[in-house]
Enzyme design. Sequence first.
Site, PDB file in Angstrom:
ATOM      1  N   ASP A 165     -13.745  14.926  29.823  1.00  0.00           N
ATOM      2  CA  ASP A 165     -13.740  13.753  30.702  1.00  0.00           C
ATOM      3  C   ASP A 165     -12.967  14.121  31.949  1.00  0.00           C
ATOM      4  OD1 ASP A 165     -14.970  12.230  28.723  1.00  0.00           O
ATOM      5  OD2 ASP A 165     -13.091  11.363  27.996  1.00  0.00           O
ATOM      6  N   GLY A 215      -8.942  15.846  20.776  1.00  0.00           N
ATOM      7  CA  GLY A 215     -10.296  15.366  20.488  1.00  0.00           C
ATOM      8  C   GLY A 215     -11.247  15.725  21.625  1.00  0.00           C
ATOM      9  N   ASP A 216     -10.744  15.678  22.833  1.00  0.00           N
ATOM     10  CA  ASP A 216     -11.536  16.055  23.999  1.00  0.00           C
ATOM     11  C   ASP A 216     -10.567  16.573  25.058  1.00  0.00           C
ATOM     12  OD1 ASP A 216     -10.226  13.873  24.993  1.00  0.00           O
ATOM     13  OD2 ASP A 216     -12.007  12.801  25.663  1.00  0.00           O
ATOM     14  N   ARG A 255     -11.778  19.085  16.225  1.00  0.00           N
ATOM     15  CA  ARG A 255     -10.766  18.955  17.274  1.00  0.00           C
ATOM     16  C   ARG A 255     -10.589  20.311  17.965  1.00  0.00           C
ATOM     17  NH1 ARG A 255      -8.180  14.229  17.612  1.00  0.00           N
ATOM     18  NH2 ARG A 255      -6.402  15.169  18.662  1.00  0.00           N
ATOM     19  N   ARG A 276       0.478  15.016  25.898  1.00  0.00           N
ATOM     20  CA  ARG A 276       1.416  14.513  24.889  1.00  0.00           C
ATOM     21  C   ARG A 276       1.877  15.621  23.949  1.00  0.00           C
ATOM     22  NH1 ARG A 276      -2.439  10.523  24.071  1.00  0.00           N
ATOM     23  NH2 ARG A 276      -2.606  11.045  21.861  1.00  0.00           N
ATOM     24  N   ASP A 318      -9.205  15.804  28.821  1.00  0.00           N
ATOM     25  CA  ASP A 318      -9.146  14.760  29.855  1.00  0.00           C
ATOM     26  C   ASP A 318      -8.468  15.326  31.082  1.00  0.00           C
ATOM     27  OD1 ASP A 318      -9.977  12.375  28.132  1.00  0.00           O
ATOM     28  OD2 ASP A 318      -8.240  13.095  27.012  1.00  0.00           O
ATOM     29  N   LYS A 329       0.839  -1.203   0.000  1.00  0.00           N
ATOM     30  CA  LYS A 329       0.000   0.000   0.000  1.00  0.00           C
ATOM     31  C   LYS A 329       0.871   1.249   0.000  1.00  0.00           C
ATOM     32  CE  LYS A 329      -4.259  -1.868   1.576  1.00  0.00           C
ATOM     33  NZ  LYS A 329      -3.788  -3.255   1.881  1.00  0.00           N
TER      34      LYS A 329
HETATM   35  N1  DCP Z   1      -6.911   5.189  26.749  1.00  0.00           N
HETATM   36  C1  DCP Z   1      -6.466   3.883  26.566  1.00  0.00           C
HETATM   37  N2  DCP Z   1      -7.176   3.011  25.801  1.00  0.00           N
HETATM   38  C2  DCP Z   1      -8.317   3.399  25.203  1.00  0.00           C
HETATM   39  C3  DCP Z   1      -8.787   4.718  25.378  1.00  0.00           C
HETATM   40  C4  DCP Z   1      -8.057   5.589  26.156  1.00  0.00           C
HETATM   41  O1  DCP Z   1      -5.421   3.510  27.101  1.00  0.00           O
HETATM   42  N3  DCP Z   1      -8.996   2.525  24.463  1.00  0.00           N
HETATM   43  C5  DCP Z   1      -6.104   6.130  27.562  1.00  0.00           C
HETATM   44  C6  DCP Z   1      -4.973   6.647  26.717  1.00  0.00           C
HETATM   45  C7  DCP Z   1      -5.468   7.934  26.212  1.00  0.00           C
HETATM   46  C8  DCP Z   1      -6.287   8.446  27.404  1.00  0.00           C
HETATM   47  O2  DCP Z   1      -6.866   7.262  27.950  1.00  0.00           O
HETATM   48  O3  DCP Z   1      -4.440   8.811  25.856  1.00  0.00           O
HETATM   49  C9  DCP Z   1      -7.344   9.449  27.019  1.00  0.00           C
HETATM   50  O4  DCP Z   1      -8.247   8.886  26.072  1.00  0.00           O
HETATM   51  P1  DCP Z   1      -8.859   9.704  24.877  1.00  0.00           P
HETATM   52  O5  DCP Z   1      -9.824   8.809  24.204  1.00  0.00           O
HETATM   53  O6  DCP Z   1      -9.349  11.027  25.335  1.00  0.00           O
HETATM   54  O7  DCP Z   1      -7.636   9.854  23.852  1.00  0.00           O
HETATM   55  P2  DCP Z   1      -6.523  10.966  23.686  1.00  0.00           P
HETATM   56  O8  DCP Z   1      -6.685  12.050  24.688  1.00  0.00           O
HETATM   57  O9  DCP Z   1      -5.221  10.256  23.656  1.00  0.00           O
HETATM   58  O10 DCP Z   1      -6.798  11.529  22.220  1.00  0.00           O
HETATM   59  P3  DCP Z   1      -7.906  12.599  21.767  1.00  0.00           P
HETATM   60  O11 DCP Z   1      -7.167  13.822  21.369  1.00  0.00           O
HETATM   61  O12 DCP Z   1      -8.566  11.960  20.593  1.00  0.00           O
HETATM   62  O13 DCP Z   1      -8.842  12.810  22.902  1.00  0.00           O
HETATM   63 MG    MG Z   2      -8.519  12.932  24.973  1.00  0.00          MG
HETATM   64 MN    MN Z   3     -11.071  11.345  26.724  1.00  0.00          MN
END
Ligand code: DCP
Ligand code: MG
Ligand code: MN
Length: 321
Positions: free
Chosen positions: A244, A182-183, A142, A176, A185, A72
Amino acid sequence: FVSSMQFEENNPNQLIIDKLKVLSNHYQRMKDEWRTLSYRKAITAIKNQKEPITSYKEAIKIPGIGHRTAEKIAEIINTGNLKRLQHFSEGDEIIKKFGVGASTAMKWYAKGYRTFDDIIKNVKLTHAQRIGIEYFDDLQERIPRDEVTEISKRVKEAACKVDPDLSCTTVGSYIRGRPTCGDIDILVTKNGLDGKKDYGAFSKLLDILHEQGLLTHDLTQREETSSKYFGLCRLPGGKHRRIDMFIVPFNELGAALLSFTGNDIFNRSIRLLAKKKKMNLNHHGLYKNVSRGHNTKLNKGILIAQRTEKEIFDALGVPWR
Ligand code: DCP
Ligand code: MG
Ligand code: MN
Protein backbone atom coordinates in the site's frame (compact mmCIF):
# COMPACT_ATOMS: atom_id res chain seq x y z
CA PHE A 1 0.82 0.49 23.80
CA VAL A 2 4.58 1.00 23.63
CA SER A 3 5.18 -1.34 26.54
CA SER A 4 2.99 -3.96 24.89
CA MET A 5 5.32 -3.97 21.88
CA GLN A 6 8.26 -4.99 24.01
CA PHE A 7 6.66 -8.25 25.10
CA GLU A 8 4.96 -9.17 21.87
CA GLU A 9 7.00 -12.21 20.96
CA ASN A 10 7.67 -13.97 24.25
CA ASN A 11 5.10 -13.12 26.81
CA PRO A 12 4.58 -15.12 29.98
CA ASN A 13 0.93 -15.37 28.93
CA GLN A 14 1.54 -16.26 25.28
CA LEU A 15 -0.82 -19.24 25.27
CA ILE A 16 -3.71 -17.09 26.53
CA ILE A 17 -2.87 -14.41 23.98
CA ASP A 18 -2.76 -16.94 21.13
CA LYS A 19 -6.13 -18.47 22.01
CA LEU A 20 -7.82 -15.09 22.45
CA LYS A 21 -6.38 -14.01 19.08
CA VAL A 22 -8.11 -16.94 17.42
CA LEU A 23 -11.36 -15.83 19.07
CA SER A 24 -10.93 -12.22 18.06
CA ASN A 25 -10.03 -13.16 14.47
CA HIS A 26 -13.10 -15.34 14.31
CA TYR A 27 -15.37 -12.51 15.41
CA GLN A 28 -13.64 -10.15 12.99
CA ARG A 29 -14.47 -12.47 10.11
CA MET A 30 -18.03 -12.64 11.40
CA LYS A 31 -18.06 -8.83 11.35
CA ASP A 32 -18.91 -8.78 15.05
CA GLU A 33 -17.05 -5.56 15.76
CA TRP A 34 -17.99 -5.36 19.40
CA ARG A 35 -16.61 -8.78 20.34
CA THR A 36 -13.58 -8.33 18.08
CA LEU A 37 -12.69 -5.10 19.81
CA SER A 38 -13.32 -6.40 23.30
CA TYR A 39 -11.05 -9.42 22.77
CA ARG A 40 -8.39 -7.26 21.18
CA LYS A 41 -8.51 -4.91 24.17
CA ALA A 42 -8.15 -7.89 26.47
CA ILE A 43 -5.15 -9.09 24.45
CA THR A 44 -3.49 -5.68 24.74
CA ALA A 45 -4.12 -5.67 28.50
CA ILE A 46 -2.64 -9.17 28.86
CA LYS A 47 0.43 -8.25 26.83
CA ASN A 48 1.19 -5.58 29.43
CA GLN A 49 1.29 -8.17 32.24
CA LYS A 50 4.82 -9.09 33.19
CA GLU A 51 3.85 -12.11 35.30
CA PRO A 52 1.93 -15.22 34.29
CA ILE A 53 -1.79 -15.04 35.06
CA THR A 54 -2.67 -18.08 37.14
CA SER A 55 -6.34 -17.75 38.03
CA TYR A 56 -9.74 -16.19 37.30
CA LYS A 57 -9.18 -13.89 40.28
CA GLU A 58 -5.96 -12.51 38.86
CA ALA A 59 -7.45 -12.11 35.38
CA ILE A 60 -10.54 -10.19 36.51
CA LYS A 61 -8.34 -7.65 38.34
CA ILE A 62 -6.74 -6.54 35.06
CA PRO A 63 -8.42 -3.41 33.65
CA GLY A 64 -9.96 -4.19 30.27
CA ILE A 65 -10.83 -7.75 31.22
CA GLY A 66 -14.42 -8.55 32.11
CA HIS A 67 -16.12 -11.57 33.62
CA ARG A 68 -16.52 -13.56 30.40
CA THR A 69 -12.97 -13.03 29.20
CA ALA A 70 -11.65 -13.88 32.67
CA GLU A 71 -13.62 -17.14 32.52
CA LYS A 72 -12.09 -17.98 29.18
CA ILE A 73 -8.63 -17.18 30.53
CA ALA A 74 -9.28 -19.52 33.45
CA GLU A 75 -10.34 -22.25 31.03
CA ILE A 76 -7.12 -21.79 29.03
CA ILE A 77 -5.03 -21.86 32.22
CA ASN A 78 -6.80 -24.97 33.46
CA THR A 79 -7.18 -26.93 30.23
CA GLY A 80 -4.60 -25.46 27.87
CA ASN A 81 -7.40 -24.82 25.37
CA LEU A 82 -10.77 -23.23 24.70
CA LYS A 83 -13.63 -25.59 23.94
CA ARG A 84 -15.37 -22.77 22.05
CA LEU A 85 -12.67 -22.70 19.39
CA GLN A 86 -13.51 -26.19 18.09
CA HIS A 87 -16.97 -25.11 16.95
CA PHE A 88 -15.55 -22.18 15.04
CA SER A 89 -13.17 -24.02 12.83
CA GLU A 90 -15.39 -25.31 10.02
CA GLY A 91 -17.02 -22.04 9.01
CA ASP A 92 -13.74 -20.24 9.45
CA GLU A 93 -11.89 -22.58 7.14
CA ILE A 94 -14.34 -21.83 4.36
CA ILE A 95 -14.00 -18.10 4.84
CA LYS A 96 -10.21 -18.32 4.99
CA LYS A 97 -10.11 -20.38 1.85
CA PHE A 98 -12.30 -18.06 -0.19
CA GLY A 99 -10.68 -14.93 1.20
CA VAL A 100 -13.95 -12.99 1.20
CA GLY A 101 -16.29 -11.69 3.88
CA ALA A 102 -18.51 -14.03 5.84
CA SER A 103 -21.73 -13.22 4.01
CA THR A 104 -20.30 -13.75 0.51
CA ALA A 105 -18.53 -16.92 1.62
CA MET A 106 -21.74 -18.33 3.07
CA LYS A 107 -23.67 -17.46 -0.09
CA TRP A 108 -21.14 -19.28 -2.24
CA TYR A 109 -21.02 -22.19 0.15
CA ALA A 110 -24.82 -22.44 0.01
CA LYS A 111 -24.60 -22.68 -3.79
CA GLY A 112 -22.33 -25.67 -3.39
CA TYR A 113 -19.02 -24.04 -4.32
CA ARG A 114 -16.16 -25.64 -2.43
CA THR A 115 -12.97 -24.88 -4.36
CA PHE A 116 -11.30 -21.99 -6.12
CA ASP A 117 -12.11 -23.72 -9.40
CA ASP A 118 -15.82 -23.70 -8.51
CA ILE A 119 -15.57 -19.98 -7.83
CA ILE A 120 -13.57 -19.12 -10.93
CA LYS A 121 -16.05 -21.04 -13.12
CA ASN A 122 -19.27 -19.75 -11.56
CA VAL A 123 -18.75 -16.31 -10.10
CA LYS A 124 -18.02 -13.08 -11.90
CA LEU A 125 -15.02 -11.90 -9.92
CA THR A 126 -13.50 -8.44 -9.80
CA HIS A 127 -9.94 -7.96 -11.01
CA ALA A 128 -8.69 -7.67 -7.42
CA GLN A 129 -10.52 -10.86 -6.37
CA ARG A 130 -9.00 -12.83 -9.24
CA ILE A 131 -5.53 -11.71 -8.22
CA GLY A 132 -6.34 -12.58 -4.61
CA ILE A 133 -7.14 -16.13 -5.70
CA GLU A 134 -4.23 -16.47 -8.09
CA TYR A 135 -1.67 -15.47 -5.46
CA PHE A 136 -3.61 -16.83 -2.51
CA ASP A 137 -0.78 -18.95 -1.07
CA ASP A 138 1.80 -16.15 -1.19
CA LEU A 139 -0.60 -13.57 0.20
CA GLN A 140 -1.56 -15.76 3.16
CA GLU A 141 1.97 -15.49 4.48
CA ARG A 142 3.32 -12.70 6.62
CA ILE A 143 6.39 -10.92 5.25
CA PRO A 144 9.72 -11.23 7.09
CA ARG A 145 10.90 -7.84 8.31
CA ASP A 146 14.16 -7.99 6.32
CA GLU A 147 12.21 -8.38 3.10
CA VAL A 148 10.10 -5.32 3.94
CA THR A 149 13.38 -3.44 4.54
CA GLU A 150 14.69 -4.52 1.12
CA ILE A 151 11.48 -3.65 -0.74
CA SER A 152 11.35 -0.27 1.04
CA LYS A 153 14.95 0.42 0.03
CA ARG A 154 14.11 -0.19 -3.62
CA VAL A 155 11.07 2.07 -3.43
CA LYS A 156 13.22 4.79 -1.88
CA GLU A 157 15.84 4.49 -4.61
CA ALA A 158 13.19 4.72 -7.32
CA ALA A 159 11.62 7.73 -5.59
CA CYS A 160 15.00 9.46 -5.48
CA LYS A 161 15.32 8.97 -9.25
CA VAL A 162 11.93 10.61 -9.82
CA ASP A 163 12.74 13.53 -7.54
CA PRO A 164 15.41 13.74 -4.84
CA ASP A 165 12.89 15.67 -2.71
CA LEU A 166 10.50 12.72 -2.54
CA SER A 167 10.72 10.98 0.79
CA CYS A 168 9.29 7.57 1.64
CA THR A 169 8.59 6.19 5.10
CA THR A 170 7.56 2.62 5.72
CA VAL A 171 4.78 2.71 8.30
CA GLY A 172 2.22 0.20 9.67
CA SER A 173 3.47 -2.86 11.52
CA TYR A 174 7.00 -2.28 10.16
CA ILE A 175 7.52 1.03 11.93
CA ARG A 176 6.07 -0.56 15.06
CA GLY A 177 9.03 -2.91 15.00
CA ARG A 178 7.16 -6.14 14.27
CA PRO A 179 9.28 -9.11 13.13
CA THR A 180 6.81 -9.86 10.31
CA CYS A 181 4.29 -7.70 8.42
CA GLY A 182 0.96 -8.48 6.78
CA ASP A 183 1.70 -6.01 4.01
CA ILE A 184 4.06 -3.12 3.22
CA ASP A 185 2.70 0.37 3.93
CA ILE A 186 4.64 3.31 2.51
CA LEU A 187 3.95 7.02 3.00
CA VAL A 188 5.30 9.29 0.29
CA THR A 189 5.68 13.05 0.52
CA LYS A 190 7.59 15.75 -1.28
CA ASN A 191 9.81 17.64 1.12
CA GLY A 192 8.69 21.24 1.50
CA LEU A 193 5.59 20.94 -0.67
CA ASP A 194 2.80 22.14 1.62
CA GLY A 195 -0.91 21.93 0.88
CA LYS A 196 -0.44 19.89 -2.29
CA LYS A 197 0.36 16.37 -3.38
CA ASP A 198 2.70 15.85 -6.29
CA TYR A 199 0.47 13.37 -8.13
CA GLY A 200 2.75 13.46 -11.15
CA ALA A 201 5.74 12.32 -9.13
CA PHE A 202 3.68 9.65 -7.36
CA SER A 203 2.46 8.26 -10.64
CA LYS A 204 5.96 8.32 -12.15
CA LEU A 205 7.25 6.44 -9.12
CA LEU A 206 4.64 3.74 -9.66
CA ASP A 207 5.59 3.55 -13.35
CA ILE A 208 9.28 3.08 -12.56
CA LEU A 209 8.50 0.39 -9.98
CA HIS A 210 6.42 -1.43 -12.59
CA GLU A 211 9.19 -1.14 -15.18
CA GLN A 212 11.66 -2.56 -12.68
CA GLY A 213 9.30 -5.44 -12.04
CA LEU A 214 9.05 -4.68 -8.32
CA LEU A 215 5.35 -3.87 -8.70
CA THR A 216 3.62 -6.77 -10.43
CA HIS A 217 -0.13 -6.13 -10.17
CA ASP A 218 -2.38 -3.14 -9.44
CA LEU A 219 -5.40 -3.68 -7.22
CA THR A 220 -6.59 -0.09 -7.50
CA GLN A 221 -7.36 1.71 -10.71
CA ARG A 222 -4.61 4.20 -11.51
CA GLU A 223 -6.07 7.68 -11.86
CA GLU A 224 -4.34 11.00 -12.32
CA THR A 225 -5.24 12.26 -8.88
CA SER A 226 -5.19 9.15 -6.77
CA SER A 227 -3.35 9.48 -3.47
CA LYS A 228 -3.64 5.79 -2.67
CA TYR A 229 -2.12 2.83 -4.40
CA PHE A 230 -2.82 -0.82 -3.52
CA GLY A 231 -0.96 -3.53 -5.36
CA LEU A 232 1.29 -6.56 -5.34
CA CYS A 233 5.07 -6.47 -5.44
CA ARG A 234 7.83 -9.03 -5.58
CA LEU A 235 11.60 -9.22 -5.17
CA PRO A 236 13.35 -11.17 -7.94
CA GLY A 237 12.60 -14.84 -7.35
CA GLY A 238 10.57 -14.02 -4.23
CA LYS A 239 6.93 -14.29 -3.24
CA HIS A 240 4.16 -11.87 -4.16
CA ARG A 241 3.46 -9.39 -1.36
CA ARG A 242 0.75 -6.81 -0.74
CA ILE A 243 1.91 -3.19 -0.86
CA ASP A 244 0.00 0.00 0.00
CA MET A 245 1.39 3.40 -0.90
CA PHE A 246 -0.01 6.82 0.01
CA ILE A 247 1.02 10.32 -0.97
CA VAL A 248 0.42 13.16 1.50
CA PRO A 249 1.17 16.90 1.54
CA PHE A 250 4.38 17.70 3.44
CA ASN A 251 2.59 19.78 6.07
CA GLU A 252 0.33 16.82 6.93
CA LEU A 253 3.17 14.34 7.32
CA GLY A 254 3.04 14.20 11.14
CA ALA A 255 -0.68 13.48 11.23
CA ALA A 256 -0.33 10.91 8.45
CA LEU A 257 2.61 9.19 10.19
CA LEU A 258 0.65 9.05 13.43
CA SER A 259 -2.38 7.52 11.81
CA PHE A 260 -0.61 5.07 9.47
CA THR A 261 1.63 3.85 12.28
CA GLY A 262 -1.33 2.55 14.22
CA ASN A 263 -2.14 0.07 15.31
CA ASP A 264 -5.86 0.46 14.70
CA ILE A 265 -6.70 0.11 18.41
CA PHE A 266 -4.15 2.76 19.32
CA ASN A 267 -5.69 5.07 16.71
CA ARG A 268 -9.14 4.59 18.13
CA SER A 269 -7.98 5.30 21.63
CA ILE A 270 -5.96 8.42 20.81
CA ARG A 271 -8.84 9.75 18.67
CA LEU A 272 -11.23 9.14 21.54
CA LEU A 273 -8.89 11.05 23.83
CA ALA A 274 -8.94 13.97 21.35
CA LYS A 275 -12.72 13.82 21.27
CA LYS A 276 -12.89 14.00 25.07
CA LYS A 277 -10.84 17.21 24.83
CA LYS A 278 -13.29 18.67 22.28
CA MET A 279 -10.70 18.08 19.60
CA ASN A 280 -10.72 15.98 16.46
CA LEU A 281 -7.77 13.93 15.23
CA ASN A 282 -7.60 12.43 11.74
CA HIS A 283 -4.85 11.68 9.23
CA HIS A 284 -4.76 15.34 8.16
CA GLY A 285 -4.28 16.92 11.57
CA LEU A 286 -5.51 17.79 15.04
CA TYR A 287 -8.32 20.33 15.30
CA LYS A 288 -9.58 22.16 18.41
CA ASN A 289 -12.91 23.76 19.32
CA VAL A 290 -14.81 21.13 17.40
CA SER A 291 -18.49 21.36 18.23
CA ARG A 292 -20.44 18.16 18.02
CA GLY A 293 -24.10 17.31 17.87
CA HIS A 294 -25.22 13.79 18.66
CA ASN A 295 -22.32 11.87 17.17
CA THR A 296 -21.80 14.36 14.33
CA LYS A 297 -19.43 17.28 14.02
CA LEU A 298 -21.10 20.67 13.68
CA ASN A 299 -17.89 22.37 12.68
CA LYS A 300 -14.45 21.25 11.72
CA GLY A 301 -12.71 23.30 14.37
CA ILE A 302 -9.38 25.08 14.15
CA LEU A 303 -6.28 23.27 12.96
CA ILE A 304 -3.69 23.22 15.76
CA ALA A 305 -1.13 20.57 14.77
CA GLN A 306 -0.28 18.41 11.78
CA ARG A 307 3.33 18.87 10.70
CA THR A 308 5.02 16.55 13.18
CA GLU A 309 3.86 13.74 15.43
CA LYS A 310 5.45 15.48 18.40
CA GLU A 311 3.37 18.63 17.91
CA ILE A 312 0.23 16.54 17.90
CA PHE A 313 1.18 14.57 21.01
CA ASP A 314 2.15 17.82 22.77
CA ALA A 315 -1.18 19.42 21.90
CA LEU A 316 -2.99 16.36 23.23
CA GLY A 317 -0.91 16.31 26.40
CA VAL A 318 0.41 12.80 25.66
CA PRO A 319 4.13 12.20 26.16
CA TRP A 320 5.89 11.69 22.83
CA ARG A 321 8.44 8.88 22.67
N1 DCP B 1 -5.38 1.64 10.19
C1 DCP B 1 -6.38 2.07 11.06
N2 DCP B 1 -7.60 1.47 11.07
C2 DCP B 1 -7.86 0.45 10.24
C3 DCP B 1 -6.86 0.00 9.35
C4 DCP B 1 -5.63 0.62 9.35
O1 DCP B 1 -6.16 3.01 11.84
N3 DCP B 1 -9.07 -0.12 10.26
C5 DCP B 1 -4.05 2.29 10.23
C6 DCP B 1 -3.27 1.73 11.38
C7 DCP B 1 -2.44 0.68 10.77
C8 DCP B 1 -2.11 1.30 9.40
O2 DCP B 1 -3.30 2.00 9.06
O3 DCP B 1 -1.29 0.39 11.51
C9 DCP B 1 -1.76 0.27 8.36
O4 DCP B 1 -2.82 -0.66 8.18
P1 DCP B 1 -2.59 -2.19 7.92
O5 DCP B 1 -3.92 -2.78 7.67
O6 DCP B 1 -1.54 -2.40 6.88
O7 DCP B 1 -2.13 -2.76 9.34
P2 DCP B 1 -0.70 -2.93 10.00
O8 DCP B 1 0.38 -2.47 9.09
O9 DCP B 1 -0.77 -2.30 11.34
O10 DCP B 1 -0.60 -4.51 10.22
P3 DCP B 1 -0.21 -5.63 9.14
O11 DCP B 1 1.11 -6.17 9.54
O12 DCP B 1 -1.29 -6.66 9.28
O13 DCP B 1 -0.21 -5.00 7.79
MG1 MG C 1 0.43 -3.11 7.13
MN1 MN D 1 -1.74 -1.83 4.73
